[in-house]
Write a protein that holds these residues in place. Structure first.
Motif: not given
Length: 426
Positions: A48-54
Protein backbone atom coordinates in the motif's frame (compact mmCIF):
# COMPACT_ATOMS: atom_id res chain seq x y z
CA UNK A 1 -24.39 26.64 6.53
CA UNK A 2 -21.35 28.91 6.88
CA UNK A 3 -18.05 28.29 5.18
CA UNK A 4 -16.34 27.56 8.52
CA UNK A 5 -18.99 24.97 9.39
CA UNK A 6 -18.56 23.33 6.00
CA UNK A 7 -14.78 23.20 6.45
CA UNK A 8 -15.18 21.79 9.96
CA UNK A 9 -17.55 19.12 8.66
CA UNK A 10 -15.13 18.16 5.91
CA UNK A 11 -12.28 17.95 8.44
CA UNK A 12 -14.30 15.71 10.74
CA UNK A 13 -15.26 13.52 7.77
CA UNK A 14 -11.62 13.02 6.77
CA UNK A 15 -10.57 12.34 10.37
CA UNK A 16 -13.34 9.76 10.62
CA UNK A 17 -12.26 8.02 7.42
CA UNK A 18 -8.64 7.77 8.55
CA UNK A 19 -9.70 6.62 12.01
CA UNK A 20 -11.78 3.89 10.39
CA UNK A 21 -8.80 2.93 8.22
CA UNK A 22 -6.61 2.59 11.33
CA UNK A 23 -9.34 0.66 13.15
CA UNK A 24 -9.67 -1.84 10.31
CA UNK A 25 -5.93 -2.44 10.35
CA UNK A 26 -6.02 -2.91 14.13
CA UNK A 27 -8.85 -5.50 14.19
CA UNK A 28 -7.96 -7.58 11.13
CA UNK A 29 -5.63 -9.96 13.02
CA UNK A 30 -8.53 -10.81 15.32
CA UNK A 31 -10.61 -11.83 12.31
CA UNK A 32 -7.94 -13.55 10.20
CA UNK A 33 -5.83 -15.28 12.80
CA UNK A 34 -3.74 -17.74 10.77
CA UNK A 35 -0.05 -17.01 10.28
CA UNK A 36 -0.44 -17.07 6.50
CA UNK A 37 -3.22 -14.47 6.67
CA UNK A 38 -1.18 -12.20 8.94
CA UNK A 39 1.80 -12.51 6.61
CA UNK A 40 -0.35 -11.66 3.60
CA UNK A 41 -1.87 -8.64 5.37
CA UNK A 42 1.62 -7.46 6.30
CA UNK A 43 2.59 -7.61 2.64
CA UNK A 44 -0.53 -5.64 1.78
CA UNK A 45 0.55 -2.89 4.17
CA UNK A 46 4.01 -2.71 2.62
CA UNK A 47 2.66 -2.55 -0.91
CA UNK A 48 0.00 0.00 0.00
CA UNK A 49 2.80 2.40 0.90
CA UNK A 50 4.77 1.42 -2.20
CA UNK A 51 1.78 1.86 -4.54
CA UNK A 52 0.83 5.20 -2.96
CA UNK A 53 4.41 6.42 -3.44
CA UNK A 54 4.21 5.43 -7.09
CA UNK A 55 0.90 7.26 -7.41
CA UNK A 56 2.74 10.41 -6.31
CA UNK A 57 4.61 10.11 -9.60
CA UNK A 58 2.07 8.78 -12.08
CA UNK A 59 -1.24 9.86 -10.59
CA UNK A 60 -0.30 13.20 -9.04
CA UNK A 61 2.43 14.46 -11.37
CA UNK A 62 1.92 12.44 -14.57
CA UNK A 63 5.39 10.84 -14.50
CA UNK A 64 5.41 7.27 -15.83
CA UNK A 65 8.35 5.52 -14.20
CA UNK A 66 9.67 2.07 -15.07
CA UNK A 67 12.26 2.04 -12.31
CA UNK A 68 10.46 2.90 -9.09
CA UNK A 69 11.60 -0.34 -7.45
CA UNK A 70 15.10 1.17 -7.30
CA UNK A 71 14.10 3.31 -4.31
CA UNK A 72 12.06 0.52 -2.74
CA UNK A 73 14.93 -1.95 -3.01
CA UNK A 74 17.67 0.45 -1.97
CA UNK A 75 15.61 1.46 1.05
CA UNK A 76 15.38 -2.21 2.01
CA UNK A 77 19.12 -2.77 1.58
CA UNK A 78 19.97 0.28 3.68
CA UNK A 79 17.56 -0.89 6.38
CA UNK A 80 19.07 -4.36 6.54
CA UNK A 81 22.59 -2.94 6.78
CA UNK A 82 21.41 -0.71 9.62
CA UNK A 83 19.82 -3.68 11.43
CA UNK A 84 23.03 -5.66 11.06
CA UNK A 85 24.99 -2.75 12.47
CA UNK A 86 22.72 -2.67 15.50
CA UNK A 87 23.10 -6.43 15.97
CA UNK A 88 26.88 -6.05 15.76
CA UNK A 89 26.85 -3.31 18.36
CA UNK A 90 28.19 -0.67 15.95
CA UNK A 91 25.37 1.76 16.71
CA UNK A 92 22.04 1.93 18.51
CA UNK A 93 18.78 2.68 16.73
CA UNK A 94 15.28 1.36 17.55
CA UNK A 95 13.73 -1.11 15.14
CA UNK A 96 10.45 0.84 15.05
CA UNK A 97 12.27 3.74 13.35
CA UNK A 98 14.33 1.60 10.96
CA UNK A 99 11.94 2.34 8.05
CA UNK A 100 13.20 5.94 8.26
CA UNK A 101 16.65 4.62 7.33
CA UNK A 102 15.09 3.09 4.25
CA UNK A 103 13.25 6.33 3.58
CA UNK A 104 16.51 8.28 3.85
CA UNK A 105 18.15 5.91 1.38
CA UNK A 106 15.24 6.23 -1.05
CA UNK A 107 15.27 10.01 -0.66
CA UNK A 108 19.03 10.25 -1.25
CA UNK A 109 18.93 8.27 -4.46
CA UNK A 110 15.67 9.94 -5.44
CA UNK A 111 17.53 13.26 -5.30
CA UNK A 112 20.49 11.84 -7.26
CA UNK A 113 18.52 10.11 -10.01
CA UNK A 114 15.69 12.64 -9.95
CA UNK A 115 18.07 15.49 -10.70
CA UNK A 116 18.79 13.72 -13.99
CA UNK A 117 15.48 12.15 -14.97
CA UNK A 118 13.09 15.00 -14.11
CA UNK A 119 14.78 17.36 -16.55
CA UNK A 120 12.70 15.61 -19.20
CA UNK A 121 9.05 14.60 -19.26
CA UNK A 122 6.82 12.14 -21.08
CA UNK A 123 8.36 9.23 -22.97
CA UNK A 124 11.90 10.53 -22.46
CA UNK A 125 11.43 10.50 -18.68
CA UNK A 126 10.04 6.97 -18.83
CA UNK A 127 13.03 5.74 -20.85
CA UNK A 128 15.49 7.37 -18.45
CA UNK A 129 13.85 5.63 -15.47
CA UNK A 130 13.95 2.35 -17.39
CA UNK A 131 17.67 2.80 -17.95
CA UNK A 132 18.29 3.70 -14.31
CA UNK A 133 16.34 0.65 -13.17
CA UNK A 134 18.32 -1.66 -15.44
CA UNK A 135 21.59 -0.06 -14.32
CA UNK A 136 20.89 -0.50 -10.61
CA UNK A 137 19.65 -4.07 -11.07
CA UNK A 138 22.80 -5.04 -12.99
CA UNK A 139 24.95 -3.29 -10.36
CA UNK A 140 23.61 -5.66 -7.72
CA UNK A 141 25.92 -8.38 -9.01
CA UNK A 142 28.90 -6.02 -9.19
CA UNK A 143 28.85 -4.30 -5.77
CA UNK A 144 28.61 -7.41 -3.66
CA UNK A 145 29.63 -5.71 -0.41
CA UNK A 146 26.39 -3.74 -0.43
CA UNK A 147 24.00 -5.95 -2.43
CA UNK A 148 25.40 -9.33 -1.39
CA UNK A 149 25.61 -10.73 -4.92
CA UNK A 150 23.11 -13.30 -6.15
CA UNK A 151 22.21 -14.47 -2.64
CA UNK A 152 21.50 -10.93 -1.40
CA UNK A 153 21.92 -9.92 2.23
CA UNK A 154 20.01 -11.01 5.31
CA UNK A 155 19.64 -9.81 8.86
CA UNK A 156 17.88 -10.55 12.12
CA UNK A 157 15.13 -8.09 13.03
CA UNK A 158 15.06 -9.28 16.64
CA UNK A 159 17.21 -6.77 18.49
CA UNK A 160 17.43 -5.42 22.03
CA UNK A 161 16.99 -1.84 20.84
CA UNK A 162 13.27 -1.07 20.61
CA UNK A 163 11.00 1.73 21.74
CA UNK A 164 8.15 -0.35 23.13
CA UNK A 165 9.88 -3.49 24.38
CA UNK A 166 8.53 -5.85 21.73
CA UNK A 167 10.88 -8.41 20.24
CA UNK A 168 9.20 -8.34 16.80
CA UNK A 169 9.87 -12.02 16.46
CA UNK A 170 6.18 -13.02 16.19
CA UNK A 171 4.58 -12.15 12.87
CA UNK A 172 1.66 -10.36 14.53
CA UNK A 173 4.02 -7.86 16.15
CA UNK A 174 5.61 -7.20 12.76
CA UNK A 175 2.12 -6.78 11.31
CA UNK A 176 1.25 -4.03 13.80
CA UNK A 177 4.56 -2.30 13.14
CA UNK A 178 3.82 -2.34 9.41
CA UNK A 179 0.21 -1.31 10.05
CA UNK A 180 1.28 1.71 12.10
CA UNK A 181 3.69 2.83 9.40
CA UNK A 182 1.02 2.24 6.74
CA UNK A 183 -1.34 4.66 8.48
CA UNK A 184 1.41 7.24 9.11
CA UNK A 185 2.75 7.12 5.55
CA UNK A 186 -0.70 7.10 3.93
CA UNK A 187 -1.85 10.10 5.96
CA UNK A 188 1.39 11.96 5.17
CA UNK A 189 1.02 11.31 1.44
CA UNK A 190 -2.62 12.35 1.53
CA UNK A 191 -1.76 15.61 3.29
CA UNK A 192 0.89 16.26 0.64
CA UNK A 193 -1.85 16.23 -2.00
CA UNK A 194 -3.46 19.19 -0.20
CA UNK A 195 -0.31 21.31 -0.12
CA UNK A 196 0.73 23.83 -2.79
CA UNK A 197 3.24 21.24 -4.02
CA UNK A 198 0.40 18.79 -4.60
CA UNK A 199 -1.63 21.36 -6.50
CA UNK A 200 1.35 22.41 -8.62
CA UNK A 201 2.10 18.74 -9.38
CA UNK A 202 -1.47 18.32 -10.61
CA UNK A 203 -1.10 21.41 -12.78
CA UNK A 204 2.16 20.08 -14.23
CA UNK A 205 0.42 16.78 -14.93
CA UNK A 206 -2.60 18.32 -16.64
CA UNK A 207 -1.02 21.21 -18.57
CA UNK A 208 2.73 21.76 -18.08
CA UNK A 209 2.89 24.52 -20.68
CA UNK A 210 0.22 26.55 -18.93
CA UNK A 211 1.79 25.92 -15.51
CA UNK A 212 5.10 27.19 -16.83
CA UNK A 213 3.42 30.18 -18.45
CA UNK A 214 1.93 31.35 -15.15
CA UNK A 215 5.35 31.20 -13.48
CA UNK A 216 5.84 27.72 -12.05
CA UNK A 217 9.09 25.86 -12.62
CA UNK A 218 7.82 22.48 -13.81
CA UNK A 219 11.23 20.82 -13.51
CA UNK A 220 11.56 21.78 -9.83
CA UNK A 221 8.01 20.60 -9.12
CA UNK A 222 8.66 17.24 -10.75
CA UNK A 223 12.01 16.93 -8.94
CA UNK A 224 10.56 17.56 -5.48
CA UNK A 225 7.67 15.19 -6.11
CA UNK A 226 10.05 12.56 -7.45
CA UNK A 227 12.36 12.82 -4.42
CA UNK A 228 9.51 12.60 -1.91
CA UNK A 229 8.13 9.62 -3.78
CA UNK A 230 11.52 7.94 -3.41
CA UNK A 231 11.40 8.65 0.34
CA UNK A 232 8.08 6.83 0.82
CA UNK A 233 9.15 4.00 -1.49
CA UNK A 234 12.23 3.63 0.72
CA UNK A 235 10.00 3.37 3.80
CA UNK A 236 8.07 0.57 2.09
CA UNK A 237 11.35 -1.15 1.23
CA UNK A 238 12.51 -0.83 4.83
CA UNK A 239 9.34 -2.49 6.09
CA UNK A 240 9.73 -5.22 3.46
CA UNK A 241 13.27 -5.86 4.73
CA UNK A 242 12.09 -6.01 8.35
CA UNK A 243 9.36 -8.45 7.45
CA UNK A 244 11.35 -10.88 5.30
CA UNK A 245 14.81 -10.23 6.78
CA UNK A 246 16.40 -10.57 3.34
CA UNK A 247 16.86 -8.40 0.25
CA UNK A 248 18.00 -9.62 -3.17
CA UNK A 249 18.72 -8.08 -6.56
CA UNK A 250 15.17 -8.62 -7.95
CA UNK A 251 13.87 -6.26 -5.25
CA UNK A 252 15.40 -3.35 -7.19
CA UNK A 253 14.58 -4.83 -10.60
CA UNK A 254 12.16 -4.22 -13.41
CA UNK A 255 9.76 -6.98 -12.32
CA UNK A 256 9.16 -5.20 -9.01
CA UNK A 257 8.72 -1.90 -10.86
CA UNK A 258 6.18 -3.55 -13.14
CA UNK A 259 4.32 -4.96 -10.15
CA UNK A 260 3.80 -1.55 -8.54
CA UNK A 261 2.68 -0.12 -11.88
CA UNK A 262 0.16 -2.95 -12.08
CA UNK A 263 -1.13 -2.28 -8.56
CA UNK A 264 -1.49 1.44 -9.14
CA UNK A 265 -3.16 1.18 -12.53
CA UNK A 266 -5.58 -1.58 -11.57
CA UNK A 267 -6.55 0.27 -8.39
CA UNK A 268 -6.94 3.61 -10.13
CA UNK A 269 -4.40 6.21 -11.18
CA UNK A 270 -5.00 9.70 -9.85
CA UNK A 271 -7.54 8.69 -7.20
CA UNK A 272 -5.83 8.59 -3.83
CA UNK A 273 -7.52 5.44 -2.52
CA UNK A 274 -7.06 3.67 -5.86
CA UNK A 275 -3.55 2.33 -5.19
CA UNK A 276 -4.74 1.06 -1.79
CA UNK A 277 -7.37 -1.06 -3.56
CA UNK A 278 -4.86 -2.17 -6.17
CA UNK A 279 -2.21 -3.16 -3.62
CA UNK A 280 -4.69 -5.19 -1.58
CA UNK A 281 -6.21 -6.90 -4.64
CA UNK A 282 -2.94 -7.68 -6.42
CA UNK A 283 -1.27 -8.97 -3.24
CA UNK A 284 -4.23 -11.21 -2.52
CA UNK A 285 -4.41 -12.48 -6.09
CA UNK A 286 -0.67 -13.09 -6.18
CA UNK A 287 -0.83 -15.11 -2.96
CA UNK A 288 -3.95 -17.02 -4.01
CA UNK A 289 -3.19 -17.57 -7.68
CA UNK A 290 0.47 -18.50 -7.28
CA UNK A 291 -0.63 -21.49 -5.22
CA UNK A 292 -3.41 -22.34 -7.66
CA UNK A 293 -1.80 -22.03 -11.06
CA UNK A 294 1.57 -21.76 -12.77
CA UNK A 295 -0.01 -19.26 -15.15
CA UNK A 296 -0.80 -16.65 -12.49
CA UNK A 297 1.39 -14.07 -14.26
CA UNK A 298 -0.70 -14.55 -17.40
CA UNK A 299 -3.86 -13.82 -15.44
CA UNK A 300 -2.32 -10.61 -14.13
CA UNK A 301 -1.40 -9.61 -17.66
CA UNK A 302 -4.91 -10.28 -18.94
CA UNK A 303 -6.41 -8.32 -16.06
CA UNK A 304 -4.11 -5.40 -16.79
CA UNK A 305 -5.01 -5.41 -20.50
CA UNK A 306 -8.71 -5.56 -19.64
CA UNK A 307 -8.42 -2.60 -17.27
CA UNK A 308 -6.49 -0.55 -19.81
CA UNK A 309 -9.06 -1.22 -22.54
CA UNK A 310 -12.34 -1.04 -20.64
CA UNK A 311 -11.67 0.68 -17.31
CA UNK A 312 -8.68 3.01 -17.72
CA UNK A 313 -9.61 4.77 -14.50
CA UNK A 314 -9.11 1.55 -12.56
CA UNK A 315 -11.38 0.15 -9.89
CA UNK A 316 -11.46 3.49 -8.06
CA UNK A 317 -12.44 5.21 -11.30
CA UNK A 318 -15.35 2.81 -11.75
CA UNK A 319 -16.51 3.53 -8.20
CA UNK A 320 -16.23 7.28 -8.72
CA UNK A 321 -18.32 7.09 -11.90
CA UNK A 322 -21.16 5.63 -9.84
CA UNK A 323 -20.99 8.37 -7.22
CA UNK A 324 -23.30 10.74 -9.12
CA UNK A 325 -26.08 8.15 -9.73
CA UNK A 326 -25.78 7.14 -6.07
CA UNK A 327 -26.27 10.70 -4.85
CA UNK A 328 -29.15 11.22 -7.28
CA UNK A 329 -30.86 8.01 -6.17
CA UNK A 330 -30.65 6.34 -9.59
CA UNK A 331 -28.07 3.64 -8.88
CA UNK A 332 -30.76 0.98 -8.47
CA UNK A 333 -31.71 1.46 -12.13
CA UNK A 334 -28.27 0.22 -13.18
CA UNK A 335 -28.39 -2.98 -11.13
CA UNK A 336 -30.55 -5.09 -13.54
CA UNK A 337 -28.03 -4.61 -16.33
CA UNK A 338 -25.13 -5.52 -14.06
CA UNK A 339 -26.93 -8.61 -12.78
CA UNK A 340 -27.69 -9.60 -16.36
CA UNK A 341 -23.97 -9.39 -17.20
CA UNK A 342 -22.85 -11.33 -14.12
CA UNK A 343 -23.69 -14.86 -15.29
CA UNK A 344 -22.09 -14.60 -18.77
CA UNK A 345 -19.07 -12.88 -17.23
CA UNK A 346 -18.58 -15.83 -14.87
CA UNK A 347 -18.97 -18.21 -17.81
CA UNK A 348 -16.35 -16.30 -19.80
CA UNK A 349 -13.94 -16.39 -16.85
CA UNK A 350 -14.52 -20.12 -16.36
CA UNK A 351 -13.90 -20.82 -20.04
CA UNK A 352 -10.76 -18.68 -20.06
CA UNK A 353 -9.36 -20.37 -16.95
CA UNK A 354 -10.03 -23.80 -18.46
CA UNK A 355 -8.23 -22.90 -21.70
CA UNK A 356 -5.23 -21.43 -19.88
CA UNK A 357 -4.88 -24.31 -17.42
CA UNK A 358 -5.21 -26.97 -20.10
CA UNK A 359 -2.62 -25.11 -22.18
CA UNK A 360 -0.18 -25.09 -19.28
CA UNK A 361 -0.89 -28.74 -18.63
CA UNK A 362 0.00 -29.65 -22.22
CA UNK A 363 3.15 -27.55 -22.33
CA UNK A 364 4.63 -27.98 -18.83
CA UNK A 365 3.29 -31.15 -17.22
CA UNK A 366 5.45 -34.27 -17.07
CA UNK A 367 2.39 -36.32 -18.03
CA UNK A 368 -0.06 -34.12 -20.00
CA UNK A 369 -2.66 -36.91 -20.05
CA UNK A 370 -3.06 -36.84 -16.29
CA UNK A 371 -6.32 -35.11 -15.31
CA UNK A 372 -6.36 -31.71 -13.64
CA UNK A 373 -8.91 -30.44 -11.12
CA UNK A 374 -10.95 -27.50 -12.42
CA UNK A 375 -14.11 -26.25 -10.75
CA UNK A 376 -14.47 -29.48 -8.76
CA UNK A 377 -14.18 -31.56 -11.94
CA UNK A 378 -11.40 -33.65 -13.43
CA UNK A 379 -10.46 -32.37 -16.88
CA UNK A 380 -8.21 -34.12 -19.38
CA UNK A 381 -6.13 -31.59 -21.32
CA UNK A 382 -5.39 -34.08 -24.11
CA UNK A 383 -9.08 -34.62 -24.84
CA UNK A 384 -10.53 -32.77 -27.82
CA UNK A 385 -13.92 -32.74 -26.10
CA UNK A 386 -12.48 -30.84 -23.12
CA UNK A 387 -11.12 -28.16 -25.42
CA UNK A 388 -14.36 -27.86 -27.35
CA UNK A 389 -16.40 -27.49 -24.17
CA UNK A 390 -13.99 -24.89 -22.73
CA UNK A 391 -13.98 -22.86 -25.95
CA UNK A 392 -17.78 -23.09 -26.21
CA UNK A 393 -18.22 -21.85 -22.63
CA UNK A 394 -15.78 -19.01 -23.34
CA UNK A 395 -17.58 -18.03 -26.56
CA UNK A 396 -21.03 -18.15 -24.95
CA UNK A 397 -19.80 -16.08 -22.03
CA UNK A 398 -18.25 -13.42 -24.27
CA UNK A 399 -21.40 -13.25 -26.42
CA UNK A 400 -23.54 -12.90 -23.30
CA UNK A 401 -21.35 -10.12 -21.92
CA UNK A 402 -21.52 -8.22 -25.20
CA UNK A 403 -25.30 -8.53 -25.21
CA UNK A 404 -25.56 -7.40 -21.60
CA UNK A 405 -23.25 -4.47 -22.35
CA UNK A 406 -25.91 -3.02 -24.65
CA UNK A 407 -28.44 -3.20 -21.85
CA UNK A 408 -26.00 -1.53 -19.44
CA UNK A 409 -25.30 1.29 -21.92
CA UNK A 410 -29.02 1.84 -22.41
CA UNK A 411 -29.55 1.99 -18.64
CA UNK A 412 -26.73 4.50 -18.29
CA UNK A 413 -28.26 6.66 -21.00
CA UNK A 414 -31.57 6.67 -19.14
CA UNK A 415 -29.89 7.54 -15.85
CA UNK A 416 -27.90 10.38 -17.43
CA UNK A 417 -31.05 11.82 -19.00
CA UNK A 418 -32.86 11.62 -15.67
CA UNK A 419 -30.02 13.35 -13.83
CA UNK A 420 -29.80 16.07 -16.46
CA UNK A 421 -33.51 16.64 -16.26
CA UNK A 422 -33.38 16.92 -12.47
CA UNK A 423 -30.33 19.19 -12.58
CA UNK A 424 -27.98 16.63 -10.98
CA UNK A 425 -24.33 16.56 -11.95
CA UNK A 426 -23.24 13.70 -14.15
Amino acid sequence: MSQSQTARGALLWHIGIWALFALVIAVLPYIFTSSSSISMMSQMGVFIIFALSYNMLLGEAGMLSFGHAVYFGLGGFFTLHAIRAVNDGVWSFPLELMPLVGGAGGLAFGIIFGSISTRRAGVTFAMITLGIGSMVESSANMFTDFFGGESGISGNRVTDVTLFGFSYGPSVEVYYLIGAWTVIAAVAMYLLTKTPLGRISNAVRDNPERAQFVGYNTTIARFIQFSLSGFFAGIAGGLFAIMFEIMTAPNVGLVQSGAVLLMTFIGGVGVFFGPIIGAVLVTYMHTALSGFSEGWILYFGLLFVFMVMYAPGGIAGVLCVHAAPWRAGHLWRLLPGYLLALVPALLAIAGLVAVVEMGYQLSLAYDPSSPIDLFYMEVNATSLLSWLVALLVLAVGIAGVLGAARVVRARWAEVNRSMQASGAKT
